[in-house]
Motif scaffolding. Structure first.
Motif, mmCIF file in Angstrom:
data_model
loop_
_atom_site.group_PDB
_atom_site.id
_atom_site.type_symbol
_atom_site.label_atom_id
_atom_site.label_comp_id
_atom_site.label_asym_id
_atom_site.label_seq_id
_atom_site.Cartn_x
_atom_site.Cartn_y
_atom_site.Cartn_z
ATOM 1 N N MET A 150 29.727 45.220 34.864
ATOM 2 C CA MET A 150 31.114 44.816 34.570
ATOM 3 C C MET A 150 31.586 45.378 33.218
ATOM 4 O O MET A 150 30.765 45.717 32.346
ATOM 5 C CB MET A 150 31.232 43.286 34.572
ATOM 6 N N THR A 175 35.454 47.287 35.204
ATOM 7 C CA THR A 175 35.774 46.386 36.306
ATOM 8 C C THR A 175 37.036 46.907 36.982
ATOM 9 O O THR A 175 38.117 46.836 36.407
ATOM 10 C CB THR A 175 35.973 44.945 35.804
ATOM 11 N N ASP A 188 38.671 42.009 31.396
ATOM 12 C CA ASP A 188 37.779 40.989 31.953
ATOM 13 C C ASP A 188 38.360 40.445 33.257
ATOM 14 O O ASP A 188 39.579 40.391 33.413
ATOM 15 C CB ASP A 188 37.657 39.784 30.999
ATOM 16 N N TYR A 234 37.592 37.025 36.072
ATOM 17 C CA TYR A 234 36.838 35.783 36.291
ATOM 18 C C TYR A 234 37.151 35.242 37.692
ATOM 19 O O TYR A 234 38.316 35.234 38.106
ATOM 20 C CB TYR A 234 37.246 34.701 35.280
ATOM 21 N N ASP A 275 36.222 30.762 36.817
ATOM 22 C CA ASP A 275 35.721 30.726 35.432
ATOM 23 C C ASP A 275 34.402 31.462 35.205
ATOM 24 O O ASP A 275 33.864 31.436 34.105
ATOM 25 C CB ASP A 275 35.599 29.282 34.911
ATOM 26 N N ARG A 276 33.888 32.112 36.216
ATOM 27 C CA ARG A 276 32.671 32.908 36.025
ATOM 28 C C ARG A 276 33.086 34.376 35.858
ATOM 29 O O ARG A 276 33.789 34.927 36.698
ATOM 30 C CB ARG A 276 31.784 32.763 37.253
ATOM 31 N N LYS A 277 32.635 34.983 34.750
ATOM 32 C CA LYS A 277 32.995 36.372 34.500
ATOM 33 C C LYS A 277 32.291 37.267 35.514
ATOM 34 O O LYS A 277 31.088 37.141 35.726
ATOM 35 C CB LYS A 277 32.570 36.750 33.078
ATOM 36 N N GLU A 326 22.674 42.464 36.083
ATOM 37 C CA GLU A 326 23.866 41.659 36.444
ATOM 38 C C GLU A 326 23.764 41.166 37.899
ATOM 39 O O GLU A 326 24.040 39.992 38.188
ATOM 40 C CB GLU A 326 25.114 42.522 36.255
ATOM 41 N N LYS A 370 42.297 39.692 32.786
ATOM 42 C CA LYS A 370 42.828 40.057 31.470
ATOM 43 C C LYS A 370 42.949 41.575 31.404
ATOM 44 O O LYS A 370 41.962 42.288 31.599
ATOM 45 C CB LYS A 370 41.898 39.546 30.367
ATOM 46 N N THR A 382 47.305 38.335 30.398
ATOM 47 C CA THR A 382 46.467 37.659 31.399
ATOM 48 C C THR A 382 47.295 37.101 32.551
ATOM 49 O O THR A 382 48.328 36.473 32.327
ATOM 50 C CB THR A 382 45.677 36.501 30.744
#
Ligand SMILES: [Zn+2]
Length: 266
Positions: free
Chosen positions: A107, A118, A126, A128, A131-133, A163, A225, A248
């Motif tokens: 990522m 990504t 970023d 998600y 809430d998990r990247k 990862e 983001k 975002t």
């Protein structure tokens, strides 16, 4: 047993520089040959392991994949190619038992990863899911998980495999290169990468029952983001895309595919 193979270019052995991943150069042509041969190695191993039907999705490239070299393709598979795409994961349905990710990358923002990003190197900082990247390994594994298909094999640089293992557990991982930095790595010779991929693919199929699909429980929230407010401005015009701050956006829903479709990731 049916296998769906997703392919990317940044995680192929000896691919470390940007010019190897964009059409129009001798370096890119060479990278496509390396890609095709690694995919062939995965197919050989899968067939040895007992797979009977294989669909390969050539995913590298913003408008859809056109990277595999037709004259080099393994005869025991079918191939999804071209674009712009009506669906990134064309041909995917619940009839598949297993998935492989060949040539995948870590990522965006992963230190020591080769060609980390990504979806787009310049656009996304970023992403998600609940809430998990996540990067492309997580995004694509969640779509496969929606169809109850577990990921059994991931090939790429050391950080990509790390990862994948942290997200998906004890899968088969093949490390074909170790990044010193983003465009600087220690690589296996492609001929050795292909042998390791073939062996791991066979083991992955033999271990098929051990792997679990990566399921995301609704409600689904995907947060992205961007590197610049302009990208968020464009996305925020799409219905159901909420603006969270200057750079975002958030998309919410009960159905993962529905959310992924809005983002253009399915
Ligand atoms: Zn790619």
């Amino acid at each position: 047993m049916k296998l769906y193979i997703l392919t990317d270019l940044e995680g192929i052995s000896y691919v470390v520089r940007e010019e190897q991943t964009s059409p129009g150069s001798k370096e890119y042509e060479e990278a496509c040959l390396l890609l095709t041969r690694e995919v062939n190695a995965a197919i050989d191993g899968a067939l040895e392991g007992g797979v009977t039907e294989i669909l390969v999705n050539d995913l590298h490239g913003a408008r859809g994949g056109f990277n595999l070299i037709p004259e080099e393709l393994h005869e025991h598979a079918r191939y999804v190619t071209g674009g712009p795409r009506t669906c990134r994961m064309a041909g995917l349905d619940e009839s598949f038992d297993l998935a492989f990710m060949v040539g995948y990358h870590a990522m965006a923002g992963t230190q020591g990863a080769v060609l980390d990003h990504t979806m787009s190197t310049r656009v996304i900082v970023d992403a998600y899911i609940n809430d998990r990247k996540v990067g492309e390994i997580g995004i694509d594994a969640s779509i496969l998980g929606y169809f109850n298909i577990p990921v059994a094999l991931v090939t790429g640089c050391r950080m990509a495999v790390k990862e994948a293992e942290s997200l998906l557990g004890n899968i088969e991982g093949v490390v074909v290169k170790e990044g010193f930095s983003r465009n600087f790595a220690m690589c296996l010779p492609p001929v050795k990468s292909r042998r390791l991929i073939r062996e791991a693919a066979k083991r992955a199929v033999q271990r098929a029952k051990e792997f679990k699909p990566f399921k995301i429980n609704p409600p689904i929230t995907v947060r992205v983001k961007y590197s610049h407010p302009n990208y968020a401005d464009i996305q925020a015009r799409i219905p159901r895309v909420e603006r969270e701050d200057s750079r975002t956006i958030v998309v919410r829903g009960e159905d993962l595919l529905d959310v992924m479709r809005i983002l253009g990731w399915y």
